[in-house]
Enzyme design. Sequence first.
Site, PDB file in Angstrom:
ATOM      1  N   LYS A 111       0.832  -1.209   0.000  1.00 44.60           N
ATOM      2  CA  LYS A 111       0.000   0.000   0.000  1.00 44.60           C
ATOM      3  C   LYS A 111       0.863   1.254   0.000  1.00 44.60           C
ATOM      4  CE  LYS A 111      -4.313  -1.753   1.871  1.00 44.60           C
ATOM      5  NZ  LYS A 111      -5.286  -1.692   2.949  1.00 44.60           N
ATOM      6  N   LYS A 196      -5.107 -10.762  -5.524  1.00 41.83           N
ATOM      7  CA  LYS A 196      -6.343 -11.128  -4.830  1.00 41.83           C
ATOM      8  C   LYS A 196      -7.449 -10.118  -5.170  1.00 41.83           C
ATOM      9  CE  LYS A 196      -5.748  -8.497  -0.630  1.00 41.83           C
ATOM     10  NZ  LYS A 196      -5.954  -8.314   0.767  1.00 41.83           N
ATOM     11  N   LYS A 199     -10.785  -4.553  -2.507  1.00 42.82           N
ATOM     12  CA  LYS A 199     -11.539  -3.303  -2.542  1.00 42.82           C
ATOM     13  C   LYS A 199     -10.709  -2.199  -3.171  1.00 42.82           C
ATOM     14  CE  LYS A 199     -12.364  -4.505   1.928  1.00 42.82           C
ATOM     15  NZ  LYS A 199     -13.029  -4.688   3.206  1.00 42.82           N
TER      16      LYS A 199
HETATM   17  P1  TYM Z   1     -10.470  -6.860   5.223  1.00 46.17           P
HETATM   18  O1  TYM Z   1     -11.501  -5.892   5.682  1.00 46.17           O
HETATM   19  O2  TYM Z   1      -9.609  -6.465   4.070  1.00 46.17           O
HETATM   20  O3  TYM Z   1     -11.141  -8.217   4.846  1.00 46.17           O
HETATM   21  C1  TYM Z   1     -12.104  -8.866   5.684  1.00 46.17           C
HETATM   22  C2  TYM Z   1     -11.938 -10.371   5.570  1.00 46.17           C
HETATM   23  O4  TYM Z   1     -12.053 -10.782   4.201  1.00 46.17           O
HETATM   24  C3  TYM Z   1     -10.932 -11.577   3.837  1.00 46.17           C
HETATM   25  N1  TYM Z   1     -10.607 -11.334   2.401  1.00 46.17           N
HETATM   26  C4  TYM Z   1     -10.490 -12.304   1.478  1.00 46.17           C
HETATM   27  N2  TYM Z   1     -10.609 -13.636   1.548  1.00 46.17           N
HETATM   28  C5  TYM Z   1     -10.445 -14.345   0.394  1.00 46.17           C
HETATM   29  N3  TYM Z   1     -10.140 -13.775  -0.814  1.00 46.17           N
HETATM   30  C6  TYM Z   1     -10.006 -12.433  -0.920  1.00 46.17           C
HETATM   31  N4  TYM Z   1      -9.753 -11.894  -2.120  1.00 46.17           N
HETATM   32  C7  TYM Z   1     -10.175 -11.626   0.252  1.00 46.17           C
HETATM   33  N5  TYM Z   1     -10.113 -10.278   0.500  1.00 46.17           N
HETATM   34  C8  TYM Z   1     -10.372 -10.127   1.819  1.00 46.17           C
HETATM   35  C9  TYM Z   1      -9.808 -11.084   4.750  1.00 46.17           C
HETATM   36  O5  TYM Z   1      -8.801 -12.059   4.918  1.00 46.17           O
HETATM   37  C10 TYM Z   1     -10.537 -10.819   6.040  1.00 46.17           C
HETATM   38  O6  TYM Z   1     -10.676 -12.005   6.798  1.00 46.17           O
HETATM   39  N6  TYM Z   1      -6.884  -6.293   8.637  1.00 46.17           N
HETATM   40  C11 TYM Z   1      -8.179  -6.873   8.355  1.00 46.17           C
HETATM   41  C12 TYM Z   1      -9.264  -6.367   9.282  1.00 46.17           C
HETATM   42  C13 TYM Z   1      -9.038  -6.603  10.737  1.00 46.17           C
HETATM   43  C14 TYM Z   1      -9.108  -7.845  11.420  1.00 46.17           C
HETATM   44  C15 TYM Z   1      -8.900  -7.533  12.789  1.00 46.17           C
HETATM   45  C16 TYM Z   1      -9.316  -9.160  11.000  1.00 46.17           C
HETATM   46  C17 TYM Z   1      -8.801  -5.633  11.645  1.00 46.17           C
HETATM   47  N7  TYM Z   1      -8.730  -6.200  12.893  1.00 46.17           N
HETATM   48  C18 TYM Z   1      -8.899  -8.529  13.770  1.00 46.17           C
HETATM   49  C19 TYM Z   1      -9.314 -10.150  11.997  1.00 46.17           C
HETATM   50  C20 TYM Z   1      -9.109  -9.836  13.349  1.00 46.17           C
HETATM   51  C21 TYM Z   1      -8.589  -6.504   6.956  1.00 46.17           C
HETATM   52  O7  TYM Z   1      -8.164  -5.521   6.406  1.00 46.17           O
HETATM   53  O8  TYM Z   1      -9.545  -7.310   6.445  1.00 46.17           O
END
Ligand code: TYM
Length: 339
Positions: A111, A196, A199
Amino acid sequence: MKRILVGIQPTGGLHLGNYLGAVRYWVEDQAAGESFYCVVDLHALTVPRDPAELRRETLATSTLLLAAGLDPDTCALFLQSHVAEHSQLAWLLECTASIGELRRMTQFKDKAAKGGEEAARVGLFTYPTLMAADILLYQATHVPVGDDQRQHLELARDLAERFNARYGPVFTVPEATIPPAGRGARVMDLQDPAKKMSKSAESDQGVIGLFDPPEVIERKFRRAVTDTDSGADAVRFDPEHKPGVSNLLAILAATTGSDPAEVAADHHSYGELKSAVAEAVIGLLRPLQARYRELEADPAALAGVLAAGAGRARPIAAETLGRAMDAIGLVPALPGSNS
Ligand code: TYM
């Protein structure tokens, strides 16, 4: 007892990767123990966001989780910013982590590379310590995430172990629960299957939004990148040599609860596979979209759910933060003096 904590960012439209890699597992697992689902609005501030849009998307993401089947009587659904302890513990963990280990985080590198590291917000750099705080505050035993969060989870474990070793046993060391490969762990972009589905993709043509109407879903799958192989076994699951086709097979398998290699045997041309996967995804999203529209009509009910969720989360978060502050050597405030 199993305690589950997960976070999801209210950034941009949620997409099929979020649903297949994460949300549907949360819905399946919500009754497996005590479950906490947190819409991580503070994490969204690590990149520029329009305030009105952030507010709208925070509520939309929460509504979507309910539409997907999270039951507020079974789990706690809340906003990160409603439980102040997240930011407070993040500071203690920033003072536990090293600059070197945060610099190794691939998501920061990717990023920050886009706009240049000099201009990146400090929050983008320290983001993983806030994420570790989200998890450790609740003494979570299990954290269901997609494969892209593996490195952040490892860091949360390292920080828990280091803090416990330095100051005494305060935190439970959490385990990541990642779906098996080919079952939604990593849904790839339809236009660029080396990346992947995300967003923050430059174009949304390879990203299936959870609110996309059927004709848009059909068009995006029809235009999905495959390859020029026209042999009898062109439709086969081989992520290394055939990433585009394998991604379509993995999506179809994850949507229908089957195995990507088995799904391949049922399809003989790319065109036929694309129609099948589009139809399956449209069928998957139709009830979700309909339920979303019903829930969206009652914002007061959502506010009530979020307030109740924060009410359940706060005492647990406060207890853990208190123990961590005490262990690290901060003098406890007299009861009532800081409220
Ligand atoms: P975020 O908001 O980007 O994504 C939320 C969840 O979706 C999963 N994910 C995917 N799984 C499969 N294929 C994809 N292309 C894909 N894109 C996203 C992510 O693995 C995630 O499980 N840092 C985290 C948010 C977070 C978090 C936490 C997660 C903040 N605190 C504590 C777990 C525990 C994030 O940006 O996820």
